[in-house]
Design a protein around this motif. Structure first.
Motif, short mmCIF file in Angstrom:
data_model
loop_
_atom_site.label_atom_id
_atom_site.label_comp_id
_atom_site.label_asym_id
_atom_site.label_seq_id
_atom_site.Cartn_x
_atom_site.Cartn_y
_atom_site.Cartn_z
N VAL A 1 39.98 36.87 57.60
CA VAL A 1 38.94 36.92 56.56
C VAL A 1 39.37 37.89 55.47
O VAL A 1 39.92 38.95 55.75
N MET A 2 39.16 37.46 54.23
CA MET A 2 39.31 38.36 53.09
C MET A 2 38.01 39.15 53.03
O MET A 2 37.00 38.69 52.51
N HIS A 3 38.06 40.33 53.62
CA HIS A 3 36.87 41.16 53.76
C HIS A 3 36.42 41.67 52.38
O HIS A 3 37.25 42.09 51.59
N CYS A 4 35.12 41.60 52.13
CA CYS A 4 34.54 42.05 50.86
C CYS A 4 35.39 41.53 49.70
O CYS A 4 35.90 42.31 48.90
N TYR A 5 35.50 40.22 49.62
CA TYR A 5 36.38 39.58 48.65
C TYR A 5 36.13 40.13 47.24
O TYR A 5 35.04 40.00 46.69
N SER A 6 37.20 40.71 46.66
CA SER A 6 37.03 41.28 45.31
C SER A 6 38.14 40.82 44.38
O SER A 6 38.30 41.33 43.27
N CYS A 7 38.95 39.85 44.83
CA CYS A 7 39.94 39.26 43.93
C CYS A 7 39.17 38.33 42.98
O CYS A 7 37.98 38.12 43.14
N SER A 8 39.87 37.77 42.00
CA SER A 8 39.17 36.97 41.00
C SER A 8 38.68 35.65 41.60
O SER A 8 39.18 35.19 42.63
N SER A 9 37.72 35.04 40.92
CA SER A 9 37.27 33.73 41.37
C SER A 9 38.36 32.69 41.12
O SER A 9 38.44 31.69 41.83
N GLU A 10 39.24 32.96 40.15
CA GLU A 10 40.37 32.04 39.89
C GLU A 10 41.33 32.00 41.08
O GLU A 10 41.95 30.98 41.35
N MET A 11 41.46 33.13 41.76
CA MET A 11 42.39 33.17 42.90
C MET A 11 41.78 32.63 44.20
O MET A 11 42.48 32.43 45.18
N LEU A 12 40.47 32.42 44.17
CA LEU A 12 39.79 31.99 45.39
C LEU A 12 40.43 30.76 46.05
O LEU A 12 40.67 30.76 47.26
N PRO A 13 40.75 29.70 45.26
CA PRO A 13 41.35 28.51 45.89
C PRO A 13 42.65 28.82 46.63
O PRO A 13 42.95 28.17 47.64
N LEU A 14 43.41 29.80 46.14
CA LEU A 14 44.68 30.15 46.80
C LEU A 14 44.43 30.71 48.20
O LEU A 14 45.11 30.35 49.15
N PHE A 15 43.44 31.60 48.30
CA PHE A 15 43.15 32.19 49.61
C PHE A 15 42.51 31.14 50.55
O PHE A 15 42.76 31.14 51.74
N LEU A 16 41.72 30.25 49.97
CA LEU A 16 41.12 29.19 50.79
C LEU A 16 42.22 28.26 51.32
O LEU A 16 42.17 27.82 52.47
N GLU A 17 43.21 28.02 50.46
CA GLU A 17 44.32 27.16 50.86
C GLU A 17 45.09 27.74 52.04
O GLU A 17 45.69 27.00 52.83
N LEU A 18 45.09 29.06 52.15
CA LEU A 18 45.76 29.70 53.29
C LEU A 18 44.90 29.61 54.57
O LEU A 18 45.30 30.09 55.62
N GLY A 19 43.72 29.02 54.43
CA GLY A 19 42.86 28.82 55.60
C GLY A 19 41.97 30.01 55.91
O GLY A 19 41.37 30.08 56.97
N LEU A 20 41.89 30.95 54.97
CA LEU A 20 41.14 32.18 55.24
C LEU A 20 39.64 32.01 54.99
O LEU A 20 39.23 31.18 54.17
N PHE A 21 38.87 32.81 55.68
CA PHE A 21 37.44 32.93 55.40
C PHE A 21 37.23 33.97 54.30
O PHE A 21 38.10 34.83 54.07
N ILE A 22 36.08 33.89 53.63
CA ILE A 22 35.78 34.81 52.54
C ILE A 22 34.54 35.62 52.93
O ILE A 22 33.48 35.05 53.22
N GLY A 23 34.70 36.94 52.97
CA GLY A 23 33.58 37.81 53.34
C GLY A 23 32.87 38.31 52.09
O GLY A 23 33.51 38.81 51.17
N LEU A 24 31.55 38.16 52.08
CA LEU A 24 30.76 38.70 50.97
C LEU A 24 29.83 39.79 51.48
O LEU A 24 29.27 39.69 52.57
N ASP A 25 29.68 40.82 50.64
CA ASP A 25 28.96 42.03 51.01
C ASP A 25 27.93 42.40 49.94
O ASP A 25 27.67 41.61 49.04
N GLY A 26 27.46 43.64 50.00
CA GLY A 26 26.47 44.14 49.07
C GLY A 26 26.68 43.81 47.60
O GLY A 26 25.72 43.49 46.90
#
Ligand code: NI
Length: 256
Positions: free
Chosen positions: A153-178
């Protein structure tokens, strides 16, 4: 509703003294799964202790990029054998933090340890919990070339929304926080909008990152519903559905 806080620090000096009270309140509120995440040697040991003691707590052990010195003088191999315990379900939090660390040698050391800990996770067949701050590109490159075999999981995801598809492509989960609840936070809201429900996890990162309207105060897992409500509003999906999906996603990734 049943909630799974997949990233909290009940092992922190702020929350540990009140753990009994917090867990009692969690139970009453339906927060019935908690993943307690280590960030250095001592807090990893404590996370494992907590997981062994309380039935609905699980642990992750690992060394955070700014805490690498905590392993000096420690038998590393011995440390990671904690991953053999059935309630120690992940290796984390690990990764890169260029916000606090500017020195090139120090950053290189972070990269080395990130890779090394991914390899250890692979050896123990465990997923990883990734901390990435101001280091999106390097985090991505490392993950691309050193794939966590059991996911992560990309904990407390704070990379750009543009990069989101790249991390999803790696099969990772996305953690959202406060931050997804903060009134002026555009990026986490954009990420919440785009992330597919089957890849979403919710975390408090307590005692840090208290959601609105408690921003700046001490956070606890009890604030998890506020994060879910904010995501529900952004995605225009009811909170119950978000809760259900994130609960089963967490169970799936961490095998609890
Ligand atoms: Ni954390």
């Amino acid at each position: 509703m049943k909630y799974f806080d997949t990233h909290c620090h009940l092992n922190s000096p702020q929350l540990y003294p009140k753990i009994e009270e917090i867990l009692q309140n969690c139970k009453e509120k339906g927060i019935d799964l908690l993943l307690v995440v280590g960030y250095d040697y001592q807090t990893s040991l404590l996370a494992a202790e907590i997981a062994k003691k309380y039935p609905f707590c699980y642990a992750a052990i690992g060394i955070h990029p700014t805490e690498l010195n905590s392993l000096v003088g420690i038998d590393e191999d011995q440390f990671y054998t904690l991953l053999n315990h059935p309630k120690v379900v992940a290796l984390g939090e690990i990764g890169l933090d260029y916000y606090w660390v500017k020195d090139i040698d120090e950053r290189n050391k972070q990269k080395e340890w990130f890779i090394k800990q991914i390899e250890i996770a692979n050896r123990y067949n465990k997923p990883i919990i990734i901390h990435s701050r101001d280091a999106a590109q390097d985090t991505y490159e490392i993950l691309k070339h050193h794939r966590p075999m059991k996911g992560g999981v990309m904990h407390c995801y704070s990379c750009s929304s543009e990069m989101l598809p790249l991390f999803l492509e790696l099969g990772l989960f996305i953690g959202l926080d406060g931050p997804v609840t903060f009134l002026n936070a555009a990026n986490p809201k954009e990420v919440a909008r785009s992330v597919p429900l089957d890849r979403l996890l919710v975390e408090t990162d307590s005692p840090y990152l208290a959601p609105h309207p408690y921003r700046g105060k001490e956070n606890t897992p009890l604030n998890l519903p506020l994060i879910i409500e904010a995501i529900a509003k952004i995605k225009e999906i009811n909170a119950e559905k978000i809760c259900e999906c994130t609960y089963s996603n967490g169970k799936k990734l961490f095998h609890v």
